[in-house]
Design an enzyme around this catalytic site. Structure first.
Site, PDB file in Angstrom:
ATOM      1  N   ALA A 189      25.473  38.577   2.323  1.00  0.00           N
ATOM      2  CA  ALA A 189      25.485  40.044   2.175  1.00  0.00           C
ATOM      3  C   ALA A 189      26.525  40.628   3.130  1.00  0.00           C
ATOM      4  CB  ALA A 189      24.108  40.625   2.466  1.00  0.00           C
ATOM      5  N   ASP A 207      29.800  55.728   8.400  1.00  0.00           N
ATOM      6  CA  ASP A 207      30.600  56.962   8.276  1.00  0.00           C
ATOM      7  C   ASP A 207      31.075  57.443   9.643  1.00  0.00           C
ATOM      8  OD1 ASP A 207      30.236  57.014   5.565  1.00  0.00           O
ATOM      9  OD2 ASP A 207      28.716  58.584   5.569  1.00  0.00           O
ATOM     10  N   ARG A 263      33.584  54.408  11.285  1.00  0.00           N
ATOM     11  CA  ARG A 263      34.868  54.018  10.679  1.00  0.00           C
ATOM     12  C   ARG A 263      36.069  54.719  11.320  1.00  0.00           C
ATOM     13  NH1 ARG A 263      32.202  52.969   4.755  1.00  0.00           N
ATOM     14  NH2 ARG A 263      31.673  50.800   5.176  1.00  0.00           N
ATOM     15  N   GLU A 265      33.954  46.376   9.206  1.00  0.00           N
ATOM     16  CA  GLU A 265      33.439  47.749   8.999  1.00  0.00           C
ATOM     17  C   GLU A 265      33.716  48.248   7.579  1.00  0.00           C
ATOM     18  OE1 GLU A 265      33.285  50.676  12.073  1.00  0.00           O
ATOM     19  OE2 GLU A 265      33.158  49.120  13.600  1.00  0.00           O
TER      20      GLU A 265
HETATM   21  N1  CAA Z   1      25.288  58.383   3.845  1.00  0.00           N
HETATM   22  C1  CAA Z   1      23.972  58.483   3.539  1.00  0.00           C
HETATM   23  N2  CAA Z   1      23.423  57.850   2.480  1.00  0.00           N
HETATM   24  C2  CAA Z   1      24.232  57.094   1.719  1.00  0.00           C
HETATM   25  C3  CAA Z   1      25.607  56.971   1.967  1.00  0.00           C
HETATM   26  C4  CAA Z   1      26.135  57.655   3.084  1.00  0.00           C
HETATM   27  N3  CAA Z   1      27.416  57.562   3.393  1.00  0.00           N
HETATM   28  N4  CAA Z   1      26.153  56.156   1.043  1.00  0.00           N
HETATM   29  C5  CAA Z   1      25.165  55.811   0.226  1.00  0.00           C
HETATM   30  N5  CAA Z   1      23.996  56.371   0.626  1.00  0.00           N
HETATM   31  C6  CAA Z   1      22.692  56.254  -0.005  1.00  0.00           C
HETATM   32  C7  CAA Z   1      22.801  56.731  -1.454  1.00  0.00           C
HETATM   33  O1  CAA Z   1      22.586  58.126  -1.553  1.00  0.00           O
HETATM   34  C8  CAA Z   1      21.695  55.954  -2.131  1.00  0.00           C
HETATM   35  O2  CAA Z   1      20.457  56.576  -1.819  1.00  0.00           O
HETATM   36  P1  CAA Z   1      19.208  56.568  -2.877  1.00  0.00           P
HETATM   37  O3  CAA Z   1      18.877  55.124  -3.109  1.00  0.00           O
HETATM   38  O4  CAA Z   1      18.158  57.321  -2.160  1.00  0.00           O
HETATM   39  O5  CAA Z   1      19.759  57.221  -4.108  1.00  0.00           O
HETATM   40  C9  CAA Z   1      21.722  54.608  -1.394  1.00  0.00           C
HETATM   41  O6  CAA Z   1      22.311  54.870  -0.125  1.00  0.00           O
HETATM   42  C10 CAA Z   1      22.495  53.535  -2.139  1.00  0.00           C
HETATM   43  O7  CAA Z   1      23.837  53.995  -2.293  1.00  0.00           O
HETATM   44  P2  CAA Z   1      24.885  53.278  -3.257  1.00  0.00           P
HETATM   45  O8  CAA Z   1      24.286  53.165  -4.621  1.00  0.00           O
HETATM   46  O9  CAA Z   1      26.183  53.981  -3.118  1.00  0.00           O
HETATM   47  O10 CAA Z   1      24.956  51.822  -2.624  1.00  0.00           O
HETATM   48  P3  CAA Z   1      25.778  50.546  -3.084  1.00  0.00           P
HETATM   49  O11 CAA Z   1      24.884  49.386  -3.106  1.00  0.00           O
HETATM   50  O12 CAA Z   1      26.606  50.851  -4.304  1.00  0.00           O
HETATM   51  O13 CAA Z   1      26.737  50.274  -1.811  1.00  0.00           O
HETATM   52  C11 CAA Z   1      28.707  50.474  -0.488  1.00  0.00           C
HETATM   53  C12 CAA Z   1      27.639  51.160  -1.357  1.00  0.00           C
HETATM   54  C13 CAA Z   1      29.632  51.604  -0.118  1.00  0.00           C
HETATM   55  C14 CAA Z   1      29.473  49.391  -1.236  1.00  0.00           C
HETATM   56  C15 CAA Z   1      28.025  49.875   0.784  1.00  0.00           C
HETATM   57  O14 CAA Z   1      27.248  48.755   0.469  1.00  0.00           O
HETATM   58  C16 CAA Z   1      29.025  49.528   1.860  1.00  0.00           C
HETATM   59  O15 CAA Z   1      29.478  50.389   2.603  1.00  0.00           O
HETATM   60  N6  CAA Z   1      29.369  48.209   1.984  1.00  0.00           N
HETATM   61  C17 CAA Z   1      30.202  47.747   3.067  1.00  0.00           C
HETATM   62  C18 CAA Z   1      29.375  47.254   4.198  1.00  0.00           C
HETATM   63  C19 CAA Z   1      30.107  47.313   5.502  1.00  0.00           C
HETATM   64  O16 CAA Z   1      30.873  48.203   5.766  1.00  0.00           O
HETATM   65  N7  CAA Z   1      29.827  46.343   6.354  1.00  0.00           N
HETATM   66  C20 CAA Z   1      30.420  46.343   7.647  1.00  0.00           C
HETATM   67  C21 CAA Z   1      29.573  45.601   8.623  1.00  0.00           C
HETATM   68  S1  CAA Z   1      29.770  46.171  10.263  1.00  0.00           S
HETATM   69  C22 CAA Z   1      31.140  45.464  10.880  1.00  0.00           C
HETATM   70  O17 CAA Z   1      31.918  44.846  10.226  1.00  0.00           O
HETATM   71  C23 CAA Z   1      31.358  45.767  12.318  1.00  0.00           C
HETATM   72  C24 CAA Z   1      32.084  44.772  13.103  1.00  0.00           C
HETATM   73  O18 CAA Z   1      31.916  43.596  13.006  1.00  0.00           O
HETATM   74  C25 CAA Z   1      32.992  45.302  14.106  1.00  0.00           C
END
Ligand code: CAA
Length: 412
Positions: free
Chosen positions: A131, A242, A245, A367
Site C-alpha cells: 500500500a 495536504d 506537501r 509524499e
Molecule cells: N482531505 C480530506 N479528506 C480527503 C482528502 C483530503 N485532501 N482527499 C480525500 N479525502 C476523503 C474523501 O472525501 C473520501 O471521503 P469519504 O469516504 O467520506 O467520501 C475519502 O477520503 C476517500 O477519498 P478518495 O476516494 O479520493 O480516495 P482514493 O482511494 O481515490 O485515494 C489518493 C486518493 C489521492 C490517491 C490517496 O490515496 C493518496 O494521496 N495516495 C498517495 C499516498 C501518499 O502520498 N503517500 C505518501 C506517504 S508519506 C511519505 O512518503 C513521507 C516520507 O517518507 C518522507
C-alpha cells in the site's frame, strides 16, 4: 491566489537562523553522513537549540506558531545545504500534523510541546509493502481489547524511523467499512512489540533513516487513538499530506537552489578554451533555465503555504499537489543539469553535485508520487470546471446537446 503572501518577521528570522545552521552544521559534514548513512545529531541539536522545531507547532503547545510559509522557508534553507537533512527536519512536521489535525486537546498537549522543544522526533507510518500510492489499502490492524489497541503488521519506508520517539501509525480498525476503515494511533518508541527491522540502504538522502517498522501485538492505551473516534484515519492522512506537501516541495526548492549554487560557482571558475565556461551561451542557457525554474517553483510553494496560513482549506489539496509536483520535477531537472555543467567531475562522488543528483530522485516519489499529484490536480480541475458554465455557448453545438450533467464529475 490573489491574496498577498505575508512573510512575517518571525518567518524571515527563522529562515536566516536555518541558513546559519545549514552552513555551520549541515553542509560541512553532509558528505560524511551521506557516506556513513548516519543521522546528523549535531545539526539536529543546533536546530532544536535555535527553536526551529517550534516553527510548525502552535503557540499554545510551546511552539512559535509561525505557520506553513515559515516551515517552508526553514526547510528550504536546510535542504539547500543538504536535501537529506531538509527532509529529516520536515518529517517532524509530517509526523506531527496528524496530531494537529486529528488530536484532541489533551493529545496535543501531551505530545506537541516535547516535539516543539526538539526533545522528541516524529515519524509518519502510512506506507506498507502493498500500500504505497493506494493509501487506503492498508493491512496493519489495530483491535480494541479492553482499554487498549493491539497493533499487528508492518509499515514500510518510515522516514526518521529509529531516531523518532513518536510514530503516527495508520491502522485498519474496521475492515468491513469502506469509508471509516482506518484510524490513526500514536505509538511511542520502546512500546513492547514495536521494532525497527530493516534499515534501507538508499540511493540518496542517506543521512536520514528510512526503515521498516514492525508491530507484533503492540499494546497501546485507547487514549492514543487520535481524536478518540475510530475511522478518521484516511481523512487525517489526506489532510496531513495536504499540509505536508508544500514542505517537501520546499525541500525540493532548497535542493534545486543548492545544485544551482554549486553549478554557478563551478561554471564561473572552470576554464575551457581559455575562458570560464559560464561565458558560453549553451551553459548560460542551462543556468538561466535552472534559475527560472527554481524561482517559479519557489513561488508556487510560497503560494500554497500562504494559502494554508490564510486558512483557504478548500483548495489546499490542489495547490499543495501542484507545488509538490512542480518543485520536485524542477529539483530533478536542475540537479541533472548541474551534473552536466560539472562534466566528468559531476559524475564523481568526490564532489557534492553527484549527491545532489542522487538526493533529488526521491522527491518525485515520496509524499505521493508525482503521478498521484497529477491525479489530485486533475480531479480538482474537473470538479472546478463547474464554474465554467458561462463558456457553454462557446463549445460545439453537438457537444452541448450530448452533454449529460454529472457524468464527468462522477467519473472524476
Ligand atoms: N482531505 C480530506 N479528506 C480527503 C482528502 C483530503 N485532501 N482527499 C480525500 N479525502 C476523503 C474523501 O472525501 C473520501 O471521503 P469519504 O469516504 O467520506 O467520501 C475519502 O477520503 C476517500 O477519498 P478518495 O476516494 O479520493 O480516495 P482514493 O482511494 O481515490 O485515494 C489518493 C486518493 C489521492 C490517491 C490517496 O490515496 C493518496 O494521496 N495516495 C498517495 C499516498 C501518499 O502520498 N503517500 C505518501 C506517504 S508519506 C511519505 O512518503 C513521507 C516520507 O517518507 C518522507
Amino acid at each position: 491566489m490573489r491574496e498577498n503572501i505575508v512573510f512575517s518577521d518571525l518567518a524571515k528570522q527563522l529562515a536566516a537562523t536555518a541558513r546559519e545552521i545549514a552552513e555551520k552544521h549541515v553542509r560541512p559534514s553532509a558528505a560524511k553522513y551521506d557516506r556513513l548513512q548516519e543521522y546528523n545529531w549535531e545539526a539536529a541539536r543546533a536546530v532544536a537549540e535555535a527553536g526551529l522545531f517550534k516553527t510548525f507547532v502552535p503557540k499554545e503547545y510551546d511552539g512559535h506558531g509561525a505557520g506553513s510559509l515559515a516551515l517552508c522557508m526553514v526547510t528550504e534553507e536546510l535542504a539547500r545545504a543538504d536535501s537529506g537533512f531538509g527532509v529529516a527536519f520536515a518529517v517532524n512536521a509530517l509526523g506531527s500534523f496528524p496530531i494537529l489535525v486529528g488530536g484532541t486537546e489533551e493529545q496535543k498537549a501531551r505530545w506537541l510541546p516535547s516535539i516543539a522543544r526538539g526533545e522528541k522526533m516524529v515519524a509518519f507510518c502510512l506506507s506498507e509493502k502493498f500500500a504505497g500510492s493506494d493509501a487506503g489499502g492498508l493491512s496493519v490492524t489495530a483491535e480494541l481489547d479492553g482499554d487498549e489497541y493491539v497493533i499487528c503488521g508492518e509499515k514500510k519506508w518510515t522516514t526518521n524511523g529509529g531516531i523518532a520517539d513518536i510514530y503516527s501509525v495508520f491502522c485498519v480498525t474496521d475492515a468491513t467499512s469502506k469509508s471509516r476503515r482506518i484510524s490513526t494511533i500514536v505509538v511511542e518508541k520502546g512500546t513492547p512489540g514495536f521494532e525497527i527491522k530493516k534499515t534501507e540502504d538508499k540511493m540518496g538522502i542517506r543521512c536520514v533513516p528510512v526503515v521498516e517498522t514492525h508491530f507484533d501485538h503492540v499494546r497501546v492505551p485507547k487514549g492514543n487513538l487520535l481524536g478518540g473516534r475510530p475511522g478518521m484515519g484516511f481523512r487525517h492522512a489526506m489532510m496531513t499530506l495536504d499540509l505536508a506537501r508544500p514542505g517537501v516541495a520546499s525541500q525540493a526548492v532548497g535542493a534545486a537552489q543548492g545544485a544551482l549554487d554549486l553549478a554557478l560557482h563551478y561554471a564561473n571558475r572552470r576554464q575551457q578554451f581559455g575562458q570560464p565556461i559560464s561565458s558560453f551561451q549553451m551553459v548560460q542557457k542551462m543556468l538561466a533555465d535552472m534559475a527560472m525554474k527554481t524561482e517559479a517553483a519557489r513561488w508556487l510553494v510560497y503560494a500554497a503555504a500562504g494559502a494554508i496560513d490564510q486558512g483557504q482549506v478548500e483548495r489546499i489539496s490542489k495547490r499543495a499537489a501542484m507545488a509538490k509536483c512542480f518543485a520536485t520535477d524542477v529539483a530533478m531537472e536542475v540537479a541533472t543539469d548541474a551534473v552536466q555543467i560539472f562534466g566528468g567531475y559531476g559524475f564523481m562522488e568526490d564532489y557534492p553535485i553527484a549527491k545532489c543528483f542522487r538526493d533529488a530522485k526521491i522527491l518525485q516519489i515520496y509524499e505521493g508520487t508525482n503521478q498521484i499529484q497529477r491525479i489530485v490536480i486533475a480531479r480538482h480541475l474537473i470538479r472546478e470546471a463547474a464554474e465554467l458554465e458561462h463558456l457553454a455557448a462557446y463549445v460545439p453545438l453537438e457537444v452541448q446537446r450530448t452533454y449529460k450533467e454529472g457524468e464527468v464529475l462522477a467519473d472524476a
